[in-house]
Scaffold this active site. Structure first.
Site, PDB file in Angstrom:
ATOM      1  N   ASP A 232       0.819  -1.212   0.000  1.00  0.00           N
ATOM      2  CA  ASP A 232       0.000   0.000   0.000  1.00  0.00           C
ATOM      3  C   ASP A 232       0.856   1.266   0.000  1.00  0.00           C
ATOM      4  O   ASP A 232       0.480   2.271  -0.597  1.00  0.00           O
ATOM      5  CB  ASP A 232      -0.930  -0.001   1.217  1.00  0.00           C
ATOM      6  CG  ASP A 232      -2.078  -0.985   1.057  1.00  0.00           C
ATOM      7  OD1 ASP A 232      -2.560  -1.146  -0.074  1.00  0.00           O
ATOM      8  OD2 ASP A 232      -2.496  -1.583   2.063  1.00  0.00           O
ATOM      9  N   GLY A 233       2.001   1.221   0.678  1.00  0.00           N
ATOM     10  CA  GLY A 233       2.874   2.384   0.685  1.00  0.00           C
ATOM     11  C   GLY A 233       3.378   2.717  -0.705  1.00  0.00           C
ATOM     12  O   GLY A 233       3.418   3.893  -1.101  1.00  0.00           O
TER      13      GLY A 233
ATOM     14  N   GLU B  57      -4.268  11.319   4.381  1.00  0.00           N
ATOM     15  CA  GLU B  57      -4.661  12.302   5.381  1.00  0.00           C
ATOM     16  C   GLU B  57      -3.647  13.430   5.469  1.00  0.00           C
ATOM     17  O   GLU B  57      -2.486  13.279   5.081  1.00  0.00           O
ATOM     18  CB  GLU B  57      -4.813  11.660   6.769  1.00  0.00           C
ATOM     19  CG  GLU B  57      -3.526  11.315   7.480  1.00  0.00           C
ATOM     20  CD  GLU B  57      -2.885  10.030   7.042  1.00  0.00           C
ATOM     21  OE1 GLU B  57      -1.644  10.015   6.870  1.00  0.00           O
ATOM     22  OE2 GLU B  57      -3.625   9.047   6.847  1.00  0.00           O
TER      23      GLU B  57
ATOM     24  N   ALA C 138     -11.105   6.715   1.834  1.00  0.00           N
ATOM     25  CA  ALA C 138     -10.214   5.553   1.741  1.00  0.00           C
ATOM     26  C   ALA C 138      -9.122   5.630   2.799  1.00  0.00           C
ATOM     27  O   ALA C 138      -8.720   4.620   3.369  1.00  0.00           O
ATOM     28  CB  ALA C 138      -9.602   5.460   0.345  1.00  0.00           C
TER      29      ALA C 138
ATOM     30  N   THR D  41      -9.052   4.277   6.890  1.00  0.00           N
ATOM     31  CA  THR D  41      -8.615   2.998   7.456  1.00  0.00           C
ATOM     32  C   THR D  41      -7.120   2.987   7.745  1.00  0.00           C
ATOM     33  O   THR D  41      -6.567   1.938   8.088  1.00  0.00           O
ATOM     34  CB  THR D  41      -8.947   1.838   6.501  1.00  0.00           C
ATOM     35  OG1 THR D  41      -8.306   2.068   5.240  1.00  0.00           O
ATOM     36  CG2 THR D  41     -10.438   1.712   6.307  1.00  0.00           C
ATOM     37  N   ALA D  42      -6.449   4.136   7.606  1.00  0.00           N
ATOM     38  CA  ALA D  42      -5.010   4.204   7.845  1.00  0.00           C
ATOM     39  C   ALA D  42      -4.748   4.834   9.218  1.00  0.00           C
ATOM     40  O   ALA D  42      -5.233   4.346  10.238  1.00  0.00           O
ATOM     41  CB  ALA D  42      -4.337   4.985   6.718  1.00  0.00           C
TER      42      ALA D  42
END
Length: 278
Positions: free
Chosen positions: A67-68, A138, A175, A178-179
């Protein structure tokens, strides 16, 4: 890790073509990969099987990693306006599809898509500098020393929190909810809800304030109080700015990145499942 959106549009069958590898002559594919041996090895395998081009020439970009790496790819290729299809060669792989070398053309044909709109951060620093950055996950403020941050929060020009004493505060996309937002006990936001999450990080005052859900068109301004004694930094995804005095955040609807995913790897379903995970 998840990445950021505001309004999310679902588009089925984004890429259409014939049913064999000859489609790659019509739809040009670029393979990009993270630095891990697993990601680099996956790229080597796919490059041997499928014709490929540089990202600037491609119709679709296949990103290999976690994901990163997907987050970095969305930033790096944002201006190209090319759809990105991820295959997981990392750990969590929340935004990634399963890695399988075979059947890639058919999977791209059948892929659905979502459009992710980033947050734009404008940060004003104590040295007079002004910085701009984008975030798909974010924008967050965080204390730089052992002193708690004191932050005033305004929404659309109206002060909503006169003084929040905390380790930090963040604005997350749907999205991206969730982080870091989820780790800070912020709400998990279903895709397509057209909202943003405003979440405090370890708040001390107000004692029982646990954040807010804002309309996606909201403009958030966070002002650092007593900045000399209580210095605060800001980050927009991987971009970090030190010693900020004031930060403005809003969703930039003029920019978008299109994320492709297998229909059976439904992002909305994965985010829904996260709300019941234990």
């Amino acid at each position: 890790m998840a990445i950021e959106s505001g309004l999310v549009k679902v588009r089925p069958l984004l890429i259409a073509g014939c049913q064999d590898h000859s489609m790659s002559a019509k739809k040009k594919i670029a393979f990009v990969a993270g630095k891990s041996p697993s990601a680099q090895g996956a790229r080597d395998i796919l490059c041997r099987i499928y014709p490929h081009v540089d990202p600037q020439e491609a119709d679709v970009i296949v990103a290999l990693g976690g994901d990163g790496f997907m987050l970095r790819a969305l930033h790096r290729y944002l201006r190209l306006k090319k759809p990105v299809y991820g295959m997981n060669r990392g750990s969590v792989g929340f935004l990634m599809n399963e890695f399988r070398p075979d059947g890639l053309i058919e999977r791209l044909e059948q892929a659905a898509s979502i459009d992710l709109h980033p947050l734009r951060m404008e940060a004003f620093c104590n040295n007079g500098e002004r910085h701009h950055a984008l975030a798909f996950n974010e924008v967050s403020l965080f204390r730089e020393t052992g002193q708690a941050a004191h932050i005033r929060v305004s929404i659309d020009g109206v002060v909503r929190l006169e003084e929040m004493v905390c380790d930090g505060v963040l604005v997350a996309t749907t999205a991206g909810s969730t982080a870091y937002n989820m780790s800070a006990y912020g709400p998990i936001l279903p895709l397509g809800t057209n909202v943003l999450a405003l979440t405090a990080v370890s708040p001390y005052r107000p004692r029982r304030w646990r954040g807010a859900i804002l309309p996606r068109q909201a403009a958030v301004e966070m002002e650092v109080l007593d900045a000399e004694k209580r210095p605060v930094g800001a980050s927009a995804d991987s971009t970090e700015i030190r010693n900020v005095l004031r930060v403005k955040v809003f969703e930039d609807r003029s920019l978008w990145s299109r994320l492709l995913y297998d229909p059976e790897h439904n992002l909305e379903e994965r985010i829904l499942r996260e709300q019941f995970a234990h």
